[in-house]
Every structure is written in structure tokens, then in C-alpha cells.
Write a protein that holds these residues in place. Structure first.
Motif, PDB file in Angstrom:
ATOM      1  N   ASN A 190      24.663   2.910  -4.109  1.00  0.00           N
ATOM      2  CA  ASN A 190      25.376   2.187  -2.981  1.00  0.00           C
ATOM      3  C   ASN A 190      25.164   0.681  -3.336  1.00  0.00           C
ATOM      4  OD1 ASN A 190      25.985   4.483  -1.578  1.00  0.00           O
ATOM      5  ND2 ASN A 190      23.936   4.264  -0.606  1.00  0.00           N
ATOM      6  N   ASN A 191      25.771   0.188  -4.660  1.00  0.00           N
ATOM      7  CA  ASN A 191      25.701  -1.047  -4.958  1.00  0.00           C
ATOM      8  C   ASN A 191      26.681  -2.184  -4.364  1.00  0.00           C
ATOM      9  OD1 ASN A 191      27.552  -0.120  -6.512  1.00  0.00           O
ATOM     10  ND2 ASN A 191      26.518  -0.337  -8.588  1.00  0.00           N
ATOM     11  N   LEU A 192      27.732  -1.745  -3.698  1.00  0.00           N
ATOM     12  CA  LEU A 192      28.636  -2.934  -3.565  1.00  0.00           C
ATOM     13  C   LEU A 192      28.119  -3.561  -2.250  1.00  0.00           C
ATOM     14  CD1 LEU A 192      31.944  -0.562  -3.876  1.00  0.00           C
ATOM     15  CD2 LEU A 192      30.912  -2.169  -5.182  1.00  0.00           C
ATOM     16  N   PRO A 193      28.465  -4.908  -2.152  1.00  0.00           N
ATOM     17  CA  PRO A 193      28.119  -5.700  -1.227  1.00  0.00           C
ATOM     18  C   PRO A 193      28.786  -5.175   0.298  1.00  0.00           C
ATOM     19  CG  PRO A 193      29.754  -6.963  -2.475  1.00  0.00           C
ATOM     20  CD  PRO A 193      29.479  -5.701  -3.118  1.00  0.00           C
ATOM     21  N   ALA A 194      27.698  -4.898   1.300  1.00  0.00           N
ATOM     22  CA  ALA A 194      28.318  -4.550   2.553  1.00  0.00           C
ATOM     23  C   ALA A 194      28.805  -5.934   3.245  1.00  0.00           C
ATOM     24  CB  ALA A 194      27.064  -3.880   2.981  1.00  0.00           C
ATOM     25  N   ARG A 195      29.390  -5.585   4.407  1.00  0.00           N
ATOM     26  CA  ARG A 195      29.823  -6.383   5.499  1.00  0.00           C
ATOM     27  C   ARG A 195      28.926  -6.075   6.662  1.00  0.00           C
ATOM     28  NH1 ARG A 195      36.184  -5.412   5.048  1.00  0.00           N
ATOM     29  NH2 ARG A 195      35.209  -3.175   4.964  1.00  0.00           N
ATOM     30  N   THR A 196      29.088  -7.201   7.654  1.00  0.00           N
ATOM     31  CA  THR A 196      28.239  -7.075   8.598  1.00  0.00           C
ATOM     32  C   THR A 196      28.603  -5.689   9.862  1.00  0.00           C
ATOM     33  OG1 THR A 196      29.540  -8.647  10.055  1.00  0.00           O
ATOM     34  CG2 THR A 196      27.649  -9.444   8.935  1.00  0.00           C
ATOM     35  N   THR A 197      29.908  -5.564   9.533  1.00  0.00           N
ATOM     36  CA  THR A 197      30.212  -4.334  10.318  1.00  0.00           C
ATOM     37  C   THR A 197      29.863  -3.014   9.889  1.00  0.00           C
ATOM     38  OG1 THR A 197      32.335  -4.626   9.011  1.00  0.00           O
ATOM     39  CG2 THR A 197      32.161  -5.720  11.267  1.00  0.00           C
ATOM     40  N   ASP A 198      29.428  -2.722   8.621  1.00  0.00           N
ATOM     41  CA  ASP A 198      28.973  -1.576   7.913  1.00  0.00           C
ATOM     42  C   ASP A 198      27.439  -1.098   8.375  1.00  0.00           C
ATOM     43  OD1 ASP A 198      31.381  -1.897   6.608  1.00  0.00           O
ATOM     44  OD2 ASP A 198      30.277  -2.821   4.609  1.00  0.00           O
ATOM     45  N   ASP A 199      27.572   0.206   8.521  1.00  0.00           N
ATOM     46  CA  ASP A 199      26.383   0.786   8.913  1.00  0.00           C
ATOM     47  C   ASP A 199      25.407   1.022   7.848  1.00  0.00           C
ATOM     48  OD1 ASP A 199      24.263   1.872  10.090  1.00  0.00           O
ATOM     49  OD2 ASP A 199      25.591   3.746  10.577  1.00  0.00           O
ATOM     50  N   VAL A 200      24.599   0.057   7.494  1.00  0.00           N
ATOM     51  CA  VAL A 200      23.602   0.118   6.719  1.00  0.00           C
ATOM     52  C   VAL A 200      22.279   0.167   6.894  1.00  0.00           C
ATOM     53  CG1 VAL A 200      25.117  -1.523   5.031  1.00  0.00           C
ATOM     54  CG2 VAL A 200      23.160  -2.477   6.482  1.00  0.00           C
ATOM     55  N   MET A 201      21.010   0.244   6.131  1.00  0.00           N
ATOM     56  CA  MET A 201      19.766   0.618   6.255  1.00  0.00           C
ATOM     57  C   MET A 201      19.453  -0.999   6.951  1.00  0.00           C
ATOM     58  SD  MET A 201      18.574   2.412   2.955  1.00  0.00           S
ATOM     59  CE  MET A 201      16.746   2.503   3.442  1.00  0.00           C
ATOM     60  N   GLU A 202      18.428  -0.818   8.109  1.00  0.00           N
ATOM     61  CA  GLU A 202      18.044  -1.997   8.618  1.00  0.00           C
ATOM     62  C   GLU A 202      17.018  -2.638   8.090  1.00  0.00           C
ATOM     63  OE1 GLU A 202      16.985  -0.797  12.793  1.00  0.00           O
ATOM     64  OE2 GLU A 202      19.065  -0.315  13.319  1.00  0.00           O
ATOM     65  N   ASP A 203      16.160  -2.025   7.192  1.00  0.00           N
ATOM     66  CA  ASP A 203      14.920  -2.670   6.526  1.00  0.00           C
ATOM     67  C   ASP A 203      15.505  -2.950   5.180  1.00  0.00           C
ATOM     68  OD1 ASP A 203      15.431  -0.222   5.611  1.00  0.00           O
ATOM     69  OD2 ASP A 203      13.467   0.525   5.506  1.00  0.00           O
ATOM     70  N   ASP A 204      16.741  -3.356   4.859  1.00  0.00           N
ATOM     71  CA  ASP A 204      17.157  -3.682   3.385  1.00  0.00           C
ATOM     72  C   ASP A 204      17.956  -4.875   3.699  1.00  0.00           C
ATOM     73  OD1 ASP A 204      18.065  -4.250   0.822  1.00  0.00           O
ATOM     74  OD2 ASP A 204      18.894  -2.199   0.611  1.00  0.00           O
ATOM     75  N   PRO A 205      17.445  -6.185   3.786  1.00  0.00           N
ATOM     76  CA  PRO A 205      18.162  -7.333   3.837  1.00  0.00           C
ATOM     77  C   PRO A 205      18.917  -7.815   2.730  1.00  0.00           C
ATOM     78  CG  PRO A 205      16.106  -8.074   2.982  1.00  0.00           C
ATOM     79  CD  PRO A 205      15.994  -6.170   3.154  1.00  0.00           C
ATOM     80  N   TYR A 206      19.351  -7.160   1.610  1.00  0.00           N
ATOM     81  CA  TYR A 206      20.055  -7.566   0.535  1.00  0.00           C
ATOM     82  C   TYR A 206      21.404  -6.808   0.683  1.00  0.00           C
ATOM     83  CZ  TYR A 206      15.686  -9.563  -0.884  1.00  0.00           C
ATOM     84  OH  TYR A 206      14.598 -10.288  -0.910  1.00  0.00           O
ATOM     85  N   ARG A 207      21.590  -5.600   1.398  1.00  0.00           N
ATOM     86  CA  ARG A 207      22.684  -5.067   1.270  1.00  0.00           C
ATOM     87  C   ARG A 207      24.049  -5.967   1.895  1.00  0.00           C
ATOM     88  NH1 ARG A 207      25.328  -2.081  -0.001  1.00  0.00           N
ATOM     89  NH2 ARG A 207      25.884  -0.534   1.061  1.00  0.00           N
TER      90      ARG A 207
END
Length: 990
Positions: A458-475
Motif C-alpha cells: 500500500n504505497n500510494l499516497p493517501a488522502r484525508t478521506t481514506d481509512d488508513v492506519m492511525e499510527d502511521d503518519p506517513y500515509r
């Protein structure tokens, strides 16, 4: 009650003071008796016993020293008191030669010094000196005794002495009364002092140094003279072959540093040789200065020479490769500072209407290098976001304001943070990251490595509306994270548009477009060229299966399938979806014009063959007069529907071109058609097409160029086909090396097409019943002499390689020596092109049996000068590939190929992450624990930024224990590499 005292003396107490004094030895002389001779059997037994006792004593006296004396390395020789006294036997005879050969030693300061330096030894053929055994006068002849004293009144020569170096060159049949032949220098009179050769290496070195210094004093602006003088200081310090100490090495570096600094003040700033002096100065300074001063001097040089690309490259190499001080945030900040400085220089050149090519390349190189660095460290989201924003900023928005317009930059920031779909996005719906895999407490590091590898997908840059891991600040990537990498370009300028596109193509691992040779060099940079595991796989034995192509761009390689001919796309496939969608978006927007349109069409025919016809129609719709696009479309038709349907497309396109009088651009089209017919064996149709072309198109092209060339046409050019091509090449090459002037006469691919068609015409000569390879090779030699640039000569050599391979496959008889000679010529001229190496290995039995450094052997007798003199990444990886794909690979040969490529000082692939990973995996599969461990830690020191190398530790359960794996994991944290899955809680609980 008491017993009687006993007479036993043992019961009497003993004290040292009561001990009697030992009896004095007798002073009477002792007669030495001559031992009797023992019987033979007894004597033999004694001898055997004595010898065995000596052997035991010697064996017990020797020890095994596995460390050695470190002072031997420091002082360059063994301690003189540790060397036992010895004397050479044999009277100076040379082992393996006749007795008349004697070893002569050098004489220094009137002494015969026994030296063991091969370059200081002289072999002289002499005859036995019979004058000493010969009676010199009648008195000795009539005497009844032989005198033991020399009649010459000098010391008799001992068997161990050698004739001096000063005797070399004298007659071996010297006069009997010649007293000076065997004399020492101190025995020779002062009258012969001037006749002694100056053989002292120290004196010769000083003399040569003075000569070089005099040359520099005469012309202090001569960079070559400065370089010769500076490099000679190493020889002055070593005094030949002696190893220099660390103190001497630092002293020499100090001398060379002062010379470099003085030379830099004498050389003009815009001199092409000045960057080499500055780089040499920094190389010597790194040995003398501390890290802080080195950093300050680098920044000082870059500030004064912002347009020098070589300085930027070496500075980044220095910072990125320093394993002791490497940290991700420090290197990232360094890249930001460099990009800011180069971008300022670029904007200043744009405002002042100056040449922007060099600052443009430097800026894009820094962006490319930094994003590749981020990706290797695990921060893929940040790297991809930089290129997405950069392409949207310049290709989609296309602001027309002044360079560095802040309003344009703020508009980009608003778009990026607005959560709209970005270029290359597969969908606009919010994404949900999968949950990480669980970690096994029993085997935490092995299971963590699997979970980390899965999360890396999962190496594509995420947006703020995406559901990502909370403890990963670099997504999630905000605009503030990428703002420092933004640069505003004028993409209406072809130079800037092509540079931006080539930078993105290299980031994707794709070959650059044939717009500039500098981007081709970047494609061979070990820091920029990704190497996957397929490069060294031995599963395929096809000669076209090498997974790291670096060919000259041509329609044949761009449309190659990798099975019947080489393909330039093999290392880039499969292509990630977001990369393909980004390229498709740029193609639909007609960004890059005809050049990028033909590039994407060739890529589409390999990735999605079913969509290639519709893509070709869309490209031709954008550029209806581009015969290059028509040629690619016709070649696609030949592949999918056969040569009959493809020929119809060729004929239709040539008919349209003839009606529009655009025959001067039909060379590539005709060449593609002829090659399709040639490879199918239809020689008659191919010869007809060539004849029609040269009777019409070549005449039109010759007339158009003749009107543009101001110089008179040489009389040697006639109306024949070969002469027409010769005139074309003469006209182009005689003008200028400036690409704009060359393009005004004829495009490069058209020049190559005309020369290739002339080569095919000589091969398909109608006067012979079968193809004439000898005549084609003769024409090739004549035409290739007229090329003066690599961009035209290399694709012409690839045309010859295609012809040679076809001739071998189709003709029943040929001379293998002729094929090998032609391929060897191309291989040595272009050592970085694996096409020639692969064919040479295929058609040469010696190569198939044992390929050893094939590309490094130059044809010195023919005076070849390679256009790519560096034995770089492509060459070394190809050598490894060939060793692995031999029928019976040799482990020793494979390891030697890897070691040459990864040598700590001169290895061309020592900074390539992929080569290190391949070497470690090879040793892991061979289950060589000690060697695997050693190479793994070498890799960590060589490429400290590569997360892929660190992750290998968690697959080495048989090599590293749990404590060492934990050390590697914590080292990744210390180096600030990207870790997606947390392991700290599991280790604390365990």
C-alpha cells in the motif's frame, strides 16, 4: 618408653644452611676421545632417531600465527631483525633458463643492494668469463705451481656476488685486460663517474617531478599538466612498488591538496576541466579534514559552482553513502537545500533569457535522485506524491506566469488539499487499508518481516478521506510535505517538456526517450536504475532474456517481443497501474507531441496488445503527418494480422506521403517494412522496396539537403545508393554538433534509416544468387567512418547486429570468425550495450563455455575508443547474468563476477541495491553461513539507505540469531527508515 634413635638420615631435619657445598669440578684437563665408529646398522638407527628428534623439536617450536604483525602493513615491510641471515645460492642463475643468464641487481650509492622489485631488476645475457681461468703470461705457463693470489691485485669474486648493473650493455666478449668490466663503482676512477647511468629510482622520480613542474610553470592554464603533476605525487611517495604508510599517505594528500587549490586559482571558472580539479581537491581533503569541514567546503563549492552537475552528483554520493553518519532526515534536508539552490539558479536563467539546459538538468536530476532515495528508504508515498504534483502542476494546470510565481504554487496547494482526483488515481472513492498481519510471539522477527512486506504494497499516497492506519503518519501526504520539490516549467518549450517526461520515466524504471544522451547516462546510474530479482534469474536460456536492457532507441527494439529480438521493455514489466494511468493521461492530453506519442504507442503494444490499434489511431489523429507513427502502426499490423495486411498499410502510407511530397521523412517507414520482409525471407520484395526508395526518396532528400548545405558538394559523391547516403552523412556531420542544426537538415533516425537501407541493399545485391554478407560488411565499414556521434553510430551497429543474426539463422553456411569479429568490434566500441554482448555469447563457443570479462577486452591494435568507456552497471550485471545462465554454472566464477562488480573502491555496482540483494540471496541459497554474514554486513555499509537490504536479515534464521536480528531492526530505527508495522510491544512482552 622411648624408642632408640634410628640411623635413617631421612628423619634428621634438613635446612638450607646445613647443606654441604657441592664439590668443585676438577681442573685436570680432560682428554677428548675420538668416538669409535659404530656398526652400520647401529649408526643408521642413531641417525634416524636423531633426525626424528630434530623434526619433533622443530614442530614443537613453530606456532600458527593467524593475525600477523600489523606493523608490517604500517611500515610496508617485515622488521629487519625478524629476517634470518641467509645467502642466495646459485651464483645469480635464473631458474628455468640457461646458465648463461644471470640476474643483475641495481646499484645505489655505490653499494650492491639486493632488491626484489621486478621493475628494478635487469637480466643480462653473459658468457662465462674465461679470462680468469686462462693463463695471462708466459711466466705462469712455465711455472710448476698455480698461484692462489689474483694477478690483478684485487679481491677474488665470490660465487654469491653478481655483476653490477653498470656492466649491462658492455660486450660479452670483452677484452682479457679489461679491468673495468667487473669493478664496483667505488673502484672505478672519477674519470668514469659521468659514464654511470642514473639508475637510482629516487633520483629519476625527482627528475621527472621537476620536468612536470616546469611544464606547469610554462603554462599554468593547462589542466592536463596540473593533473599529471598531482597524480605523480603518489609515485613519488611510493618510490616504485613499496607500500606507503598511513603517515606518508596523509602527507602526500596534503601536498596534492595544496596543488589542487593552487591549480583551481589558475584555471578559469568556465573551463571544462575545472570540475575535475575541484573533485580531486575534495577527495584529498576528505582524508585530512573532519566531517564538519568537509561539509562546509562542499557547500562552499556548490554555492560558487551551482551549474556544475558533477559536483552535485559527488556531493550527494558522499552524504548518502556515509554509513557512520547516515540518517534519513539529514539526507532529506540536504536534498531540499540542493533543490532550492538549483531552482533559484534555473529561475534566474529563465528571467535573463539565458541557456537553461544545464540548470534544468541539475534541478530535475536532484528531484529524481531524491525521490528514488525516498522510495529506497520506504517512503514511497512521499516520492510518488512529488511526481504526481509536479506533473499536474506543469502538464495539466500549465500556468503562464513568470518563473517562481507564488500564485501558481498556491493554486496547486489548494488543488492538492481539496481531495480531488489526482493524475494517475485509479478511482475517486476513498480507500481502506487492510489490517496488518498478526505477529507470532515465538518467531517475532520472521512474522514481522512478512507483515511489513505486505504493508509495503500500500504505497500510494493517501488522502484525508481514506481509512488508513492511525499510527502511521506517513500515509497521508499534505502539500506542505512536497512543496519544496515543486518547480515551474514552460512545457511549451520542447526541451523542458522532454526533460520533465524523461525524469518521470526514469522514476518509473522505464527507458528514456531518445531526446538527449544525458538521460541515457542517467538510465545507467546505479543510484537511479532499479534492478529486480528477474535480472539474475537463470530460468530462461534465451539470448534476448537479459532483464536490464540499455539499447539505442530504434523501432525494432521498441517493438521487440523479447523472444525473437531484443525488447527495451523487459526490465520495466509488469508496470504498476498508477504509472500506466499517468502515462495514458499524458498521452490523451497530447503532452510531449509526436515523440511521446510514438513512445507510448510502442509501450502499449507490449502491455496491452489488444488496445494498441485504437491507441495508434488516436496518436495518428493527433499527428496525421507523422510517418514514424504510421511505421509503428504497420509493424503492429504485421505482428497481429500477418505480412500481407501489414504491407497494405505500408503501401497506403507511402502513397499518402508521396502525394504530400514528404519523402524525406519516409526512411524509418521503409526500413521497418524492409526488415519485416527480410526477417520473413522475402528477399526479392525487400530488394524492390529498397530500389524504389533510392530511386525516388533518396533523390528528393539529397536535393533538399543540398539546398541547405552552404558548402560545395565533394566530387566523390555520385548518384549511387551508397554515395547518396555518404553525402547525407557528410552534409549532416560537416555542419556542427549542435542538435538544432543537425535536426534542421534531417532527423537522427532518418540518417540511421538511410544508412541502414544502403547496408541492406548491398546485402541483397541482385548480382548474387544468395545474400552477400561480405559486401554488406564492406559497405558498413565505409559508411560508419562518416559517423561522428554516438547517437547515430550505435543504432547503426544494432542494424548490423540484426543482419548478422538473421544471416546465421537463415543461411546454411557462413564463417563464424567473420561474425565474431564484427560483433566483437561493436561490443568493444559500445561496452554498455548488452545487445552486442548477448549475440557474441550466443554465436561464439568460447563465450558459451566460459565468459570472462568479455566487454573489458578492447581491440587495442585497431585503436578503438569506446563511446562509453566506463565499465558500469550494465556491463557488470550482464557478466553476472551470463555466468549464472551457463549450462553448468561455476560457483567460483559467479562469486568472482559479483566481487568485481561490488568492489569497495572501484566496483561499478557497489551502490546498486539490487546487485547487493541478489548476491546475498545467492549465498543464502548456497547455505554458506560465514560468507553470507560477511557480505550482508558489507551491503549495510555500502548502501545504508536501502530498506530491502535490511529486510534480508529476517530471512537469515540460520545465519543470524535473535539478538542480531533485533540489532538490525533497531538499526533501521536509528537510521530513520520507514517501518509500517510496530514490533516494540511484542518485544517488550516477550
Amino acid at each position: 618408653m622411648f624408642s632408640k634413635p634410628s640411623n635413617d638420615c631421612s628423619e634428621i631435619p634438613k635446612f638450607t644452611s646445613f647443606r654441604p657445598k657441592p664439590p668443585e669440578p676438577s681442573k685436570a684437563p680432560v682428554k677428548k676421545r675420538r668416538p669409535r665408529r659404530s656398526p652400520p646398522a647401529q649408526e643408521e638407527a642413531e641417525i634416524v632417531s636423531h633426525e626424528s628428534k630434530q623434526v619433533d623439536d622443530l614442530a614443537s617450536g613453530f606456532i600458527v600465527d593467524k593475525v600477523g604483525d600489523l606493523k608490517n602493513v604500517e611500515y610496508g615491510s617485515v622488521h629487519s631483525y625478524s629476517v634470518p641471515l641467509h645467502r642466495l645460492s646459485g651464483g645469480g642463475a635464473v631458474l628455468g633458463r640457461e646458465t648463461r643468464f644471470k640476474a643483475e641487481r641495481q646499484v645505489s650509492n655505490g653499494r650492491r643492494d639486493l632488491l626484489f622489485r621486478s621493475q628494478e631488476q635487469v637480466l643480462e645475457v653473459i658468457t662465462p668469463d674465461r679470462s680468469e681461468a686462462r693463463v695471462n703470461n708466459e711466466a705462469e705457463l712455465n711455472s710448476d705451481f698455480i698461484s692462489l693470489k689474483s694477478s690483478r691485485g684485487r679481491k677474488r669474486k665470490r660465487p654469491g656476488e653478481y655483476r653490477g648493473f653498470w656492466a649491462a650493455g658492455t660486450s660479452s666478449q670483452g677484452s682479457e685486460n679489461d679491468e673495468s668490466t667487473d669493478r664496483r663503482p667505488d673502484e672505478l676512477g672519477s674519470e668514469n663517474e659521468n659514464q654511470l647511468p642514473d639508475s637510482d629510482p629516487a633520483q629519476l622520480a625527482l627528475k621527472r617531478n621537476a620536468e612536470l613542474a616546469a611544464i606547469v610553470d610554462q603554462n599554468q592554464s593547462d589542466v592536463g599538466a596540473w593533473i599529471d603533476l598531482i597524480n605523480y605525487q603518489d609515485l613519488m611517495a611510493s618510490r616504485g612498488s613499496r607500500k606507503i604508510t598511513n603517515a606518508e599517505r596523509r602527507s602526500t594528500a596534503d601536498i596534492k591538496l595544496s596543488m589542487y587549490e593552487k591549480a583551481a586559482t589558475k584555471i578559469e571558472k568556465n573551463h571544462p576541466g575545472r570540475p575535475g580539479l575541484l573533485l580531486g581537491m575534495m577527495k584529498e581533503g576528505e582524508m585530512l579534514w573532519d566531517a564538519k569541514k568537509v561539509e562546509e567546503r562542499w557547500k562552499f563549492l556548490l554555492g560558487g559552482n551551482p551549474e556544475t552537475l558533477e559536483l552535485w552528483e559527488k556531493y550527494i554520493d558522499f552524504r548518502q553513502s556515509d554509513a557512520s553518519t547516515f540518517e534519513y532526515n539529514d539526507i532529506r534536508s540536504m536534498f531540499v537545500d540542493c533543490i532550492t539552490l538549483s531552482r533559484t539558479t534555473l529561475y534566474q536563467s529563465m528571467r535573463q533569457k539565458q541557456d537553461i539546459q544545464q540548470p534544468l538538468f541539475i534541478t530535475l536530476y536532484l528531484i529524481l535522485r531524491s525521490t528514488r532515495f525516498m522510495q529506497d528508504c520506504g517512503y514511497s508515498e512521499n516520492a510518488i506524491a512529488v511526481w504526481k504534483a509536479l506533473l499536474h502542476f506543469n502538464c495539466i494546470m500549465r500556468h503562464s506566469g513568470p518563473p517562481g510565481d507564488q500564485k501558481a504554487l498556491s493554486d496547486l496547494g489548494e488543488f492538492w488539499d481539496s481531495e480531488q482526483a489526482r493524475i494517475g488515481d485509479l478511482s475517486e472513492t476513498p480507500k481502506v487499508d487492510p489490517s496488518p498481519l498478526p505477529i507470532d510471539p515465538v518467531e517475532p522477527f520472521t512474522s514481522w518481516a512478512v507483515a511489513e512486506a505486505e504493508a509495503d504494497r500500500n504505497n500510494l499516497p493517501a488522502r484525508t478521506t481514506d481509512d488508513v492506519m492511525e499510527d502511521d503518519p506517513y500515509r497521508v501526504i499534505l502539500f506542505s510535505d512536497i512543496e519544496d520539490w515543486m518547480v515551474q516549467l514552460n512545457v511549451d518549450n520542447e526541451l523542458e517538456a522532454m526533460a520533465l517526461l524523461n525524469g518521470f520515466l526514469l522514476f518509473c524504471g522505464l527507458p528514456p526517450m531518445p531526446s538527449d544522451q544525458q538521460w541515457q547516462d542517467y538510465y545507467r546510474d546505479p543510484f537511479l536504475r532499479p534492478i529486480g530479482p528477474k535480472t539474475f534469474e537463470a530460468s530462461s536460456k534465451s539470448p534476448f532474456a537479459f532483464q536490464l536492457p540499455a539499447f539505442a532507441n530504434s523501432p525494432r527494439t521498441s517493438m521487440g517481443d523479447g523472444e525473437k529480438w531484443f525488447s527495451q521493455w523487459t526490465s520495466a514489466l509488469p508496470l504498476a497501474d498508477w504509472k500506466y494511468e499517468t502515462l495514458r493521461k499524458l498521452f490523451d492530453a497530447d503532452f510531449g507531441g509526436e515523440t511521446f506519442g510514438s513512445y507510448f504507442l510502442a509501450l502499449e503494444s507490449v502491455i496491452h496488445p489488444n488496445k494498441s490499434r485504437s491507441t495508434a489511431k488516436a496518436a495518428i489523429k493527433h499527428h496525421p503527418t507523422s510517418l514514424r507513427l504510421y511505421a509503428l502502426h504497420a509493424m503492429q499490423t504485421c505482428r497481429q494480422k500477418g505480412i500481407a495486411e501489414g504491407s497494405k498499410v505500408f503501401e497506403a502510407v507511402l502513397g499518402v506521403a508521396s502525394s504530400k511530397t514528404e519523402l524525406n521523412s519516409s526512411g524509418v517507414l521503409v526500413q521497418s517494412w524492409v526488415e519485416e520482409l527480410l526477417l520473413l525471407g522475402d528477399y526479392r520484395a525487400a530488394a524492390e522496396r529498397i530500389s524504389i526508395y533510392f530511386s525516388g526518396a533518396s533523390a528528393e532528400l539529397m536535393a533538399s539537403i543540398q539546398a541547405k548545405v552552404s558548402s560545395t558538394v565533394p566530387s566523390c559523391f555520385s548518384a549511387s545508393a551508397s554515395s547518396t547516403v555518404s553525402f547525407l552523412l557528410y552534409a549532416v556531420e560537416s555542419q556542427s554538433t549542435d542538435s538544432s542544426q543537425v535536426q534542421s537538415l534531417a532527423p537522427i533516425d532518418e540518417i540511421v534509416a538511410h544508412a541502414s537501407l544502403a547496408l541492406y541493399r548491398e546485402y541483397l545485391t541482385p548480382t548474387s544468387s544468395s545474400p552477400n554478407l561480405a559486401k554488406a560488411l564492406e559497405a558498413f565499414t565505409t559508411i560508419s567512418k562518416l559517423f561522428a556521434s554516438e547517437s547515430t553510430l550505435e543504432p547503426f551497429h544494432q542494424t548490423l547486429a540484426l543482419l548478422l543474426h538473421h544471416h546465421i539463422q537463415s543461411q546454411p553456411s557462413y564463417k563464424p570468425s567473420t561474425i565474431r569479429s564484427a560483433l566483437s568490434y561493436s561490443s568493444n566500441l559500445f561496452p554498455q550495450n548488452p545487445l552486442f554482448q548477448s549475440l557474441l555469447a550466443l554465436h561464439s563457443n568460447s563465450f558459451e563455455d566460459r565468459l570472462r570479462d568479455a566487454v573489458q577486452s578492447a581491440l587495442a591494435s585497431e585503436g578503438l575508443t569506446p563511446f562509453q568507456p566506463k565499465s558500469g552497471l550494465i556491463t557488470s550485471t550482464f557478466t553476472i547474468h551470463r555466468e549464472l545462465t551457463r549450462p553448468v554454472p561455476s560457483h567460483t566464477a559467479v562469486h568472482a563476477a559479483f566481487e568485481r562488480a561490488l568492489h569497495a573502491d572501484v566496483g561499478p555496482a557497489r551502490r546498486s541495491v539490487g546487485v547487493w540483494v541478489a548476491y546475498v540471496r545467492l549465498l543464502m541459497n548456497e547455505r554458506v553461513a560465514t560468507r553470507t554474514r560477511e557480505v550482508f554486513f558489507r551491503a549495510l555499509r555500502a548502501v545504508p539507505w536501502a530498506k530491502r537490504v535490511y529486510m534480508l536479515a529476517f530471512e537469515m534464521g540460520e545465519v543470524l540469531d535473535r539478538r542480531e536480528m533485533e540489532g538490525v531492526w533497531r538499526l533501521m530505527g536509528d537510521k530513520q527508515l520507514r517501518l509500517r508495522v510496530d514490533l516494540e510491544d511484542v518485544l517488550e512482552d516477550g
